[in-house]
Structure formats: structure tokens, C-alpha cells
Design a protein around this motif. Sequence first.
Motif, PDB file in Angstrom:
ATOM      1  N   SER A 107       0.848  -1.187   0.000  1.00 19.07           N
ATOM      2  CA  SER A 107       0.000   0.000   0.000  1.00 19.07           C
ATOM      3  C   SER A 107       0.886   1.240   0.000  1.00 19.07           C
ATOM      4  CB  SER A 107      -0.896  -0.027   1.233  1.00 19.07           C
ATOM      5  OG  SER A 107      -1.784   1.061   1.203  1.00 19.07           O
ATOM      6  N   TYR A 108       0.283   2.397   0.225  1.00 18.54           N
ATOM      7  CA  TYR A 108       1.077   3.611   0.259  1.00 18.54           C
ATOM      8  C   TYR A 108       0.646   4.528   1.395  1.00 18.54           C
ATOM      9  CZ  TYR A 108       2.870   8.201  -0.720  1.00 18.54           C
ATOM     10  OH  TYR A 108       3.493   9.409  -0.589  1.00 18.54           O
ATOM     11  N   PHE A 109       1.585   4.893   2.254  1.00 21.84           N
ATOM     12  CA  PHE A 109       1.420   5.994   3.198  1.00 21.84           C
ATOM     13  C   PHE A 109       2.681   6.833   3.090  1.00 21.84           C
ATOM     14  CE2 PHE A 109      -0.931   2.468   5.210  1.00 21.84           C
ATOM     15  CZ  PHE A 109      -2.192   3.041   5.296  1.00 21.84           C
ATOM     16  N   PRO A 110       2.569   8.152   3.109  1.00 24.00           N
ATOM     17  CA  PRO A 110       3.766   8.988   2.949  1.00 24.00           C
ATOM     18  C   PRO A 110       4.763   8.816   4.093  1.00 24.00           C
ATOM     19  CG  PRO A 110       1.752  10.283   2.696  1.00 24.00           C
ATOM     20  CD  PRO A 110       1.343   8.952   3.217  1.00 24.00           C
ATOM     21  N   PHE A 111       4.263   8.356   5.256  1.00 22.59           N
ATOM     22  CA  PHE A 111       5.125   8.295   6.451  1.00 22.59           C
ATOM     23  C   PHE A 111       5.729   6.927   6.699  1.00 22.59           C
ATOM     24  CE2 PHE A 111       1.063   6.963   8.186  1.00 22.59           C
ATOM     25  CZ  PHE A 111       0.156   7.823   7.548  1.00 22.59           C
ATOM     26  N   THR A 112       5.419   5.950   5.831  1.00 21.50           N
ATOM     27  CA  THR A 112       6.062   4.640   5.965  1.00 21.50           C
ATOM     28  C   THR A 112       6.565   4.166   4.598  1.00 21.50           C
ATOM     29  OG1 THR A 112       3.855   3.669   5.820  1.00 21.50           O
ATOM     30  CG2 THR A 112       4.860   3.766   8.012  1.00 21.50           C
ATOM     31  N   GLU A 113       7.632   3.394   4.617  1.00 18.58           N
ATOM     32  CA  GLU A 113       8.174   2.832   3.379  1.00 18.58           C
ATOM     33  C   GLU A 113       8.987   1.580   3.700  1.00 18.58           C
ATOM     34  OE1 GLU A 113       7.575   3.564   0.265  1.00 18.58           O
ATOM     35  OE2 GLU A 113       8.937   1.988  -0.392  1.00 18.58           O
ATOM     36  N   PRO A 114       8.618   0.393   3.280  1.00 18.32           N
ATOM     37  CA  PRO A 114       7.391   0.088   2.541  1.00 18.32           C
ATOM     38  C   PRO A 114       6.153   0.215   3.432  1.00 18.32           C
ATOM     39  CG  PRO A 114       8.513  -1.928   3.151  1.00 18.32           C
ATOM     40  CD  PRO A 114       9.406  -0.810   3.567  1.00 18.32           C
ATOM     41  N   SER A 115       4.991   0.298   2.774  1.00 14.92           N
ATOM     42  CA  SER A 115       3.716   0.396   3.499  1.00 14.92           C
ATOM     43  C   SER A 115       2.841  -0.796   3.139  1.00 14.92           C
ATOM     44  CB  SER A 115       2.972   1.670   3.099  1.00 14.92           C
ATOM     45  OG  SER A 115       3.763   2.807   3.340  1.00 14.92           O
ATOM     46  N   VAL A 116       2.011  -1.187   4.096  1.00 16.75           N
ATOM     47  CA  VAL A 116       1.092  -2.307   3.832  1.00 16.75           C
ATOM     48  C   VAL A 116      -0.276  -2.010   4.401  1.00 16.75           C
ATOM     49  CG1 VAL A 116       2.751  -4.212   3.723  1.00 16.75           C
ATOM     50  CG2 VAL A 116       1.916  -3.434   5.958  1.00 16.75           C
ATOM     51  N   GLU A 117      -1.271  -2.665   3.826  1.00 19.69           N
ATOM     52  CA  GLU A 117      -2.567  -2.743   4.481  1.00 19.69           C
ATOM     53  C   GLU A 117      -2.715  -4.178   4.954  1.00 19.69           C
ATOM     54  OE1 GLU A 117      -5.377   0.819   2.930  1.00 19.69           O
ATOM     55  OE2 GLU A 117      -4.769  -0.696   1.494  1.00 19.69           O
ATOM     56  N   VAL A 118      -3.308  -4.329   6.139  1.00 17.68           N
ATOM     57  CA  VAL A 118      -3.328  -5.649   6.771  1.00 17.68           C
ATOM     58  C   VAL A 118      -4.754  -6.165   6.836  1.00 17.68           C
ATOM     59  CG1 VAL A 118      -2.724  -6.947   8.840  1.00 17.68           C
ATOM     60  CG2 VAL A 118      -1.303  -5.012   8.115  1.00 17.68           C
ATOM     61  N   ASP A 119      -4.952  -7.358   6.303  1.00 22.99           N
ATOM     62  CA  ASP A 119      -6.264  -8.005   6.328  1.00 22.99           C
ATOM     63  C   ASP A 119      -6.250  -9.157   7.333  1.00 22.99           C
ATOM     64  OD1 ASP A 119      -6.673  -6.363   4.163  1.00 22.99           O
ATOM     65  OD2 ASP A 119      -6.381  -7.946   2.665  1.00 22.99           O
ATOM     66  N   VAL A 120      -7.417  -9.429   7.904  1.00 25.12           N
ATOM     67  CA  VAL A 120      -7.576 -10.561   8.831  1.00 25.12           C
ATOM     68  C   VAL A 120      -8.454 -11.610   8.163  1.00 25.12           C
ATOM     69  CG1 VAL A 120      -8.419 -11.281  11.093  1.00 25.12           C
ATOM     70  CG2 VAL A 120      -7.537  -8.982  10.786  1.00 25.12           C
ATOM     71  N   SER A 121      -8.085 -12.870   8.338  1.00 27.39           N
ATOM     72  CA  SER A 121      -8.881 -13.944   7.739  1.00 27.39           C
ATOM     73  C   SER A 121     -10.146 -14.182   8.553  1.00 27.39           C
ATOM     74  CB  SER A 121      -8.064 -15.237   7.696  1.00 27.39           C
ATOM     75  OG  SER A 121      -7.850 -15.721   9.008  1.00 27.39           O
ATOM     76  N   TYR A 122     -11.191 -14.606   7.870  1.00 26.07           N
ATOM     77  CA  TYR A 122     -12.409 -15.033   8.575  1.00 26.07           C
ATOM     78  C   TYR A 122     -13.089 -16.100   7.729  1.00 26.07           C
ATOM     79  CZ  TYR A 122     -15.324 -12.347   5.322  1.00 26.07           C
ATOM     80  OH  TYR A 122     -15.946 -11.882   4.211  1.00 26.07           O
ATOM     81  N   VAL A 123     -13.987 -16.847   8.367  1.00 29.12           N
ATOM     82  CA  VAL A 123     -14.684 -17.906   7.635  1.00 29.12           C
ATOM     83  C   VAL A 123     -16.025 -17.367   7.154  1.00 29.12           C
ATOM     84  CG1 VAL A 123     -15.605 -20.248   7.782  1.00 29.12           C
ATOM     85  CG2 VAL A 123     -13.537 -19.645   9.060  1.00 29.12           C
ATOM     86  N   LYS A 124     -16.236 -17.444   5.843  1.00 26.68           N
ATOM     87  CA  LYS A 124     -17.491 -16.928   5.265  1.00 26.68           C
ATOM     88  C   LYS A 124     -18.637 -17.877   5.549  1.00 26.68           C
ATOM     89  CE  LYS A 124     -15.442 -14.586   1.285  1.00 26.68           C
ATOM     90  NZ  LYS A 124     -15.282 -14.687  -0.163  1.00 26.68           N
ATOM     91  N   LYS A 125     -19.861 -17.392   5.293  1.00 23.17           N
ATOM     92  CA  LYS A 125     -21.049 -18.219   5.569  1.00 23.17           C
ATOM     93  C   LYS A 125     -20.990 -19.556   4.828  1.00 23.17           C
ATOM     94  CE  LYS A 125     -24.557 -14.984   7.074  1.00 23.17           C
ATOM     95  NZ  LYS A 125     -24.808 -13.669   6.498  1.00 23.17           N
TER      96      LYS A 125
END
Length: 330
Positions: free
Chosen positions: A242-260
Motif C-alpha cells: 500500500s502507500y502511506f507517505p510516512f512509511t516505506e514500505p507500506s502495507v494494508e493488513v487483512d484478517v482472515s475469517y470464515v465466510k457463511k
Amino acid sequence: NDLNDKLKNNAELQLANLEELRQKFLSKKGEVANLMQSLKNIPNEEKPILGKLINELKEEITLKLQNKKQELEDAELLKVLETEKIDITLPGYEFHTGSIHPLNAVIEQVEDLFIGLGFMVAEGPEVEKDLYNFEMMNMEKDHPARAMQDSFYIDQETLLRTHTSPVQARMMLENKGNPLRIICPGKVYRRDNDDATHSHQFMQIEGLVIDKDISFANLKETLLTLVQNLFGKDREIRLRPSYFPFTEPSVEVDVSYVKKDGSKGYIEVLGAGLVHPNVLKMAGYNPEEFSGFAFGIGVERIAILKYHIDDIRHFYTNDIRFLSQFKGVK
Ligand code: FA5
């Protein structure tokens, strides 16, 4: 005999009278003491016998007075118990207890975890300087990334903070180039339109670690620990560039879940990355010597997932029926 009569005849003898009697017989100048005094006037051979008798008398009087005192006190207690009897057949009162707000429950859980990992909890102002909110986060005046966080400005230099990241800058300056481990929970404000997943005012928890040799592996492990602490050991995390000006490298973090339908899905919960060298430099750290990681969690996002809530606005409308569901939640 005199004593016996008094005790017997005055059933309602008060404790004060008892004390009077005690004085009369047992005080330093009382009758028993007088008897003792008079021993010096009798023949020596009789002294032991009479002395013994006087002592016995003294013990008897003491005991009698004590017993009577106890009796009076017991009677008094019985009277009190009688009048204060509880009628257990009366209907009870309903007690209204409060409950912890779900957003605070999440914040407290995250604080507990990180305090256990040696972090300090820090706070910053909600009315913030542009300097800390943007400039020291590597977003100068006309930086396009400012548009990612539509802001409520108070004047040209002051705004309602759009994220908790300005606390990073404040704490780095305060720590004057020393290693740092903090989390910073608090309210933030954006000119977003309110809907089921967006609010113009929401909460974040910032995390920041600065030390020698801090790597992306440290960040990843910390985030996994956080997610599993919040949602359970069976959860996984997925990092997306991902991109944030204040971090390099940047990430977005997803959490796993079980779908219906039983398949696995992922939901985004936070942004993170390695602290940008410019941010370190501006706050007085030498990027050659120090490195760090940072993350920013959306508290509502976590609470929505954790407690299966369908609309972010429930957190702010203070409906008692909604809030009372969280009684006993930890
Ligand atoms: C930031 O605010 C960064 N400061 C996070 C960060 C910190 C990145 C440190 C790197 C290092 P972002 O704008 O994505 O990032 O917001 C972070 C989280 O806040 C989002 O994942 C989301 O959960 C929540 N969020 C953002 N906008 C809203 C909104 N309008 N209502 C509710 N939650 C929101």
C-alpha cells in the motif's frame, strides 16, 4: 450482697451504672482496695488467708460485672436485630449497572496486550497542529496524499487531527533520539460522509517502535500477535502493498475469517509500515542508526468484526439497548 441485689433488682441497669459499680468496688480507691489496705492492721498469720479471700472476692465481682455487661449488650443487640429484620418476601429493587462501551473494550484489550509487551501508552491532542498531523508525517503543504484524509480545519495551522499518527512525531521529539515503544489510542476526525462503515469521527490506535535493527519481520510478528490476541489463534493475516507517505514500505493488513459458505475471506483492519527515513530525520533520529515500524488500527473496524455489528453508527447513538448487550464483555 449489696452488689447482688443491685444487679438483680435493676433489670434495666444501664451500662453507665455498671461502670459506677465497677468504680465503687474495683477502682484504686474502691472497696476492694480498701480491704487490701486494712490487711496491714491484722495479725501476720491471718494475712495470707484474708488476702486470698479478698482476691477471690475481687475476681467474683469482676466476673459478675462482666457477665452483666455482656447480658446488657446482648439484649441491646437483640433489640436492634428485631427492629432491623429483613422481610425477604418483599419484591426486590432493580439495579441498573453500566457496561463498558465496545470501543473502550477493544482499546483496553489492545492496551493490555502491548503494555505486556513493554509498550507505553501515550496520548496527544485532538485539536492538532498541521505541523504534526501532516508535515512531520512527510506530507508537506501541497502533498497530494493530504487529500486521502479530508480534514476539518480550525485555521490555516490548526485542524482536528485526521489520524493518531501526529502522536508519533510528538513522542519522537519528546524522546530525543532514544528507543521508543508506544501505542496511542484516541479520537480522530475526517470530512467523510457517514454511512454504515464510515464516520466523520472515529477512533484509532497508533503503534510505534523505534530502535536499532527493527525490521519488517518484527512488524509482521507484532501484527500477527495483535490479531490473534483480538480474534483468536486460528486467524491469519495478509499483508497487501500500500502507500502511506510516512512509511516505506507500506502495507494494508487483512484478517482472515470464515465466510457463511465455509470458504475463507479477508477483511482490512489496519495500515502499517516501516517508518520513513524522512519522518525519523525530522523528529531527530538518525535513519542510518535507527529504524522503526508503525501501524494505525481503526478501532471501529475491529469492534465491528469482533462483535458482529452491522452499522458503525450504533457506536455513537448511545442506544441503551445496544450498549447493554456488552455487559460483562471483556
Ligand atoms: C491512517 O490513518 C494511517 N495513519 C495509518 C497508519 C499508521 C499507517 C502508521 C502506517 C503507519 P487510514 O486512512 O487507512 O490510515 O486509516 C486507518 C484505519 O482507520 C482504516 O483501516 C480504517 O479502519 C479506519 N478508518 C478510516 N477512515 C474511517 C472512517 N471514516 N470511519 C471509520 N473508520 C475509518
